[in-house]
Motif scaffolding. Structure first.
Motif, mmCIF file in Angstrom:
data_model
loop_
_atom_site.group_PDB
_atom_site.id
_atom_site.type_symbol
_atom_site.label_atom_id
_atom_site.label_comp_id
_atom_site.label_asym_id
_atom_site.label_seq_id
_atom_site.Cartn_x
_atom_site.Cartn_y
_atom_site.Cartn_z
ATOM 1 N N THR A 125 -5.440 0.149 0.983
ATOM 2 C CA THR A 125 -6.408 0.301 -0.100
ATOM 3 C C THR A 125 -7.459 1.367 0.184
ATOM 4 O OG1 THR A 125 -6.177 -2.053 -0.271
ATOM 5 C CG2 THR A 125 -7.787 -1.032 -1.701
ATOM 6 N N HIS A 142 -5.948 4.624 -0.052
ATOM 7 C CA HIS A 142 -5.558 4.840 -1.445
ATOM 8 C C HIS A 142 -6.726 5.353 -2.281
ATOM 9 C CE1 HIS A 142 -3.239 4.175 -5.123
ATOM 10 N NE2 HIS A 142 -4.316 3.628 -5.641
ATOM 11 N N VAL A 143 -7.900 4.716 -2.114
ATOM 12 C CA VAL A 143 -9.043 5.162 -2.903
ATOM 13 C C VAL A 143 -9.576 6.500 -2.384
ATOM 14 C CG1 VAL A 143 -9.709 2.857 -3.644
ATOM 15 C CG2 VAL A 143 -10.789 3.826 -1.640
ATOM 16 N N LYS A 144 -9.142 6.901 -1.209
ATOM 17 C CA LYS A 144 -9.535 8.222 -0.724
ATOM 18 C C LYS A 144 -8.375 9.195 -0.862
ATOM 19 C CE LYS A 144 -13.565 6.956 1.610
ATOM 20 N NZ LYS A 144 -14.331 6.772 2.811
ATOM 21 N N ASN A 145 -7.570 8.973 -1.888
ATOM 22 C CA ASN A 145 -6.558 9.940 -2.296
ATOM 23 C C ASN A 145 -5.367 10.089 -1.360
ATOM 24 O OD1 ASN A 145 -6.201 11.326 -4.623
ATOM 25 N ND2 ASN A 145 -8.128 12.450 -4.396
ATOM 26 N N PRO A 152 -3.469 -4.642 3.005
ATOM 27 C CA PRO A 152 -4.130 -3.342 2.940
ATOM 28 C C PRO A 152 -5.650 -3.501 2.921
ATOM 29 C CG PRO A 152 -2.622 -3.661 1.079
ATOM 30 C CD PRO A 152 -2.618 -4.914 1.846
ATOM 31 N N TYR A 189 -1.334 -0.601 -8.151
ATOM 32 C CA TYR A 189 -1.173 -0.367 -6.716
ATOM 33 C C TYR A 189 -0.830 -1.657 -5.975
ATOM 34 C CZ TYR A 189 -2.786 0.230 -1.910
ATOM 35 O OH TYR A 189 -2.890 0.206 -0.551
#
Lengths: 162, 596
Positions: free
Chosen positions: A84, A87-90, B200, B444
């Motif tokens: 995650t 993911h939020v940091k591309n 995650p 996601y």
């Protein structure tokens, strides 16, 4: 010649398990993989015979887990994290850029056998996202540029060495 | 000669990956070669202080001067300026943006100061590879107390009365599990430490095993004694190589020191611990799937009951707890149940370790008592947002929920999070800013669940695929209003009929999206609009002729050469070629690129 040598190595590994149990399968496979790098069909057949399970069952077991390589892996395994925080940091773009740069998809190995690309669900270095591991070294706060230069460096090192 | 002053180099994977080992070697050899310094200082490795973001760090002396982002050059400066000349090096200290001042001492760093630590209190100062160092900080005091003063069942009851709940996500009362395990007569009885962390955004188990392995093993030993079991197993991911190394080292030492084996600490109690590697499947965090993987089978979960304490690993009684749960045991015994009960809320006792990451100023490992609010974690400890405005918090990894800004003052505890349709999970907190699209976030997580589903039971295998398909459709701008109803019915079906927790809880991110971000979802479906500008099919980029200065920055960065224009004149984007990556939008110095 090679196959004789290989089967000797295999015998040596199997000898450690004098009275193989069904539950030893994972350890034997791991030992074999550590020696040979991956589990070829031939190796899976031989190990299955030794433990006394069908080759199908062994394959089913090994293919379930990401730890076992069923194909010959690249010399350098690049593992990108898509947890995650990454993911939020591309991380998505990073993964796409690596795919394009190496011209392979996650799980594949480049034709020259130099790189294998893998995507991991979380490598647990979230505070320093996005993260990437090449073989055993962790690279933190990476971007596409850094990754490309890392790949180039490895390529250069390998082309001049051989 | 007085006691030597410690110089502690953080040696957890966060700091190691940014070069911590080199710094340790530099400091060690420089001091070793200087006869004046070697009399006064000792260089050692330390466990995790949680502030991984500023690593590698060095803590100097008893007053704990805290140097951040150290490299080998800085390490040499620390020797010359601080150790030899006795001056604190101002420029290498942490800079607090709030007070606009440098903070010299570890204990005053806002990120650390505002935490209330119990489990992580000593970890930064204890060498995770050194048994003697661990013993200095009350090491194995709890085990000794238990072995000498209490009967096994008394220990189970102590844990029961402490109201300790499983930290792996389930929140089941640990003492209850222990009592059931203690009653079992079949042999051998297993005690497993579940370190198959894979959610995650979660890394507390990894850092606990890396930073304080002896604490975990002490917890397992106490559990073994209390439940009259004899076979301990530490189950951890092979990918966590540093944790593997530290655990192996700690086990070897404990066998050498006779803290493990046929007579633990010379008392009539026999206990063995070995390591099993998780071969890499998220599902193996589920206990029955974990057993299957140790038995060399595919990691398919089984229906419960029978519960593991009755029929677990190899069908024998098995006690299985999370790493953090075992980490608590030592403190419950040392503090005493009465004291421990004072920490936390009515139904959740003790502290919880959270992993804080995402679009927040300070990320890392934090520990607070239950009952702390999201607001205090994000704004007090985390130091607020990085650049963009706060949007939501994702808690509990793949089985947690997405919590909106309106709930920021809610308390974090087992009971309260259940009310918010989220789960505490292992305690991963990812802070999301305005540039995150919740629909894409939900996708996601479903994608994650779909990939990690073992495929054994139909609701989870098919349900995650169907949900993913619908969400992808919405993200591509082809959603219809009845899709919301479809998502609801598939989710409730999955919740009711899935075999294990993975399937049942995989829907939490989606459900919380439906509940908390209904408006944003409907915008995607009805207006074909993504307010965060994340879903590529739902955004358009155009260059505003009036404000474009023709600098060409966008033209250079565009990966598909969709932007054309002459230097000094306004540029245009070819809509057919544009892949909507948004790089031009970010780089434009004049904000001339408009997103709609």
């Amino acid at each position: 010649m090679d196959s004789v040598k290989n089967s000797n190595i295999l015998d040596k590994i199997l000898k450690k398990y004098a009275n193989p149990q069904r539950s030893d399968l994972s350890k034997i496979l791991l030992d074999v993989q550590n020696e040979f790098g991956y589990l070829s069909e031939e190796l899976i057949r031989k190990v299955s015979n030794f433990v006394g399970v069908s080759a199908t069952e062994t394959y089913g077991f090994a293919s379930f887990y990401s730890m076992y390589n069923l194909e010959k892996p690249g010399k350098y395994v690049i593992r990108a994290c898509k947890g995650t925080a990454c993911h939020v940091k591309n991380a998505n773009r990073l993964i796409r850029d690596i795919e394009n740069y190496l011209k392979i998809k996650p799980g594949e190995t480049t034709k020259d056998g130099l790189f294998k690309f893998e995507v991991s669900s979380c490598l647990g270095v979230c505070a320093l996202a996005p993260v990437l591991i090449i073989n055993d070294k962790t690279y933190t706060r990476v971007n596409s540029k850094i990754v490309k230069s890392l790949i180039d460096e490895i390529r250069r090192g390998n082309s001049s060495g051989s | 000669m007085g006691r030597k002053q410690p110089i502690i180099v953080c040696s957890n994977s966060g700091c190691v990956s940014s070069g911590g080992i080199d710094i340790f070697i530099t400091l060690y050899s420089e001091i070793f070669n200087n006869p004046n310094l070697i009399e006064k200082y000792e260089v050692k490795k330390g466990g995790c202080h949680g502030f991984c973001e500023v690593g590698p760090t060095v803590i100097v002396g008893d007053e704990k001067v805290f140097y951040i982002k150290v490299d080998t050059a800085k390490a040499k400066d620390i020797i010359n300026e601080h150790l030899i000349n006795g001056k604190i090096i101002e420029r290498y200290l942490f800079f607090d943006f709030e007070t606009k001042k440098r903070v010299p001492y570890y204990d005053d760093i806002p990120f650390i100061k505002k935490q209330e630590r119990l489990l992580l209190k000593s970890s930064p100062f204890v060498d995770p590879e050194d048994f003697v160092d661990y013993m200095k900080y009350d090491g194995f005091k709890a085990l000794e107390t238990v072995l000498d003063k209490y009967q096994p069942l008394d220990v189970c009851n102590m844990i029961l009365h402490s109201e300790l709940r499983g930290r792996g996500g389930g929140g089941f009362y640990t003492g209850k599990k222990w009592l059931i395990q203690a009653e079992q007569i079949a042999q051998p009885k297993y005690v497993i430490c579940n370190g198959d962390e894979g959610d995650p955004g979660t890394f507390m188990d990894k850092y606990l095993m890396e930073g304080d392995p002896f604490r975990i093993l002490e917890g397992i030993l106490i559990a073994g004694y209390a439940t009259m079991s004899n076979c301990g197993i530490v189950y951890l991911r092979k990918e966590y190589d540093l944790a593997v190394k530290r655990m192996e080292n700690a086990l070897k030492i404990l066998y050498d020191k006779k803290f493990l084996g046929y007579s633990v600490m010379g008392r009539p109690f026999a206990f063995d611990i070995k390591i099993e590697y998780g071969p890499g499947a998220y599902i193996c965090g589920e206990e029955t799937a974990l057993f299957a993987s140790i038995e060399s089978k595919r990691g398919n979960p089984k229906v419960k009951p029978p519960f593991p304490t009755e029929r677990g690993l190899f069908d024998n009684p098995t006690l299985i707890n999370n790493v953090e749960t075992y980490a608590n045991i030592r403190d419950i015994i040392n503090l005493g149940v009465e004291e421990y009960l004072k920490i936390g809320t009515a139904e959740s006792k003790g502290t919880k370790i959270f992993t804080l990451s995402g679009s927040i100023k300070h990320s890392g490992l934090i520990e607070m008592p239950f009952g702390v609010t999201f607001d205090s974690i994000i704004n007090d400890i985390g130091g607020g947002m990085q650049k963009l405005k706060f949007k939501a918090i994702q808690v509990g990894g793949a089985s947690g929920g997405i919590i909106p800004i309106s709930d920021i003052n809610e308390q974090i505890s087992f009971e309260n999070l259940a009310k918010l349709d989220s789960l505490l999970g292992a305690g991963g907190i990812v802070v999301l800013d305005e540039s995150t699209c919740v629909v894409e976030m939900a996708k996601y997580y479903i994608e994650f669940a779909q990939e990690e589903s073992c495929g054994f039971c139909v609701p989870c295998r098919e349900g995650t695929q169907k949900l993913l398909k619908i969400l992808n459709k919405i993200i591509d701008g082809e959603g219809q209003l009845d899709d919301i109803e479809k998502i609801r019915s598939i989710s409730s079906f999955m919740f009711e009929t899935s075999l294990c927790g993975l399937g049942r809880e995989a829907i939490n991110p989606v459900i919380s999206m439906l509940k908390n971000f209904d408006q944003e979802l409907k915008e995607h479906i009805k207006d074909k609009k993504c307010r965060a500008g994340v879903c590529p099919r739902l955004v358009k980029y155009v260059i505003n002729k009036e404000s474009c200065i023709g600098c060409g920055a966008c033209k250079l960065i565009c990966p598909v050469n969709a932007i054309t224009g002459i230097q000094g004149q306004y540029h245009t984007i070819d809509r057919e070629m544009c892949i909507r990556c948004g790089q031009c939008y970010k780089i434009c110095p004049k904000e001339a690129i408009l997103r709609s």
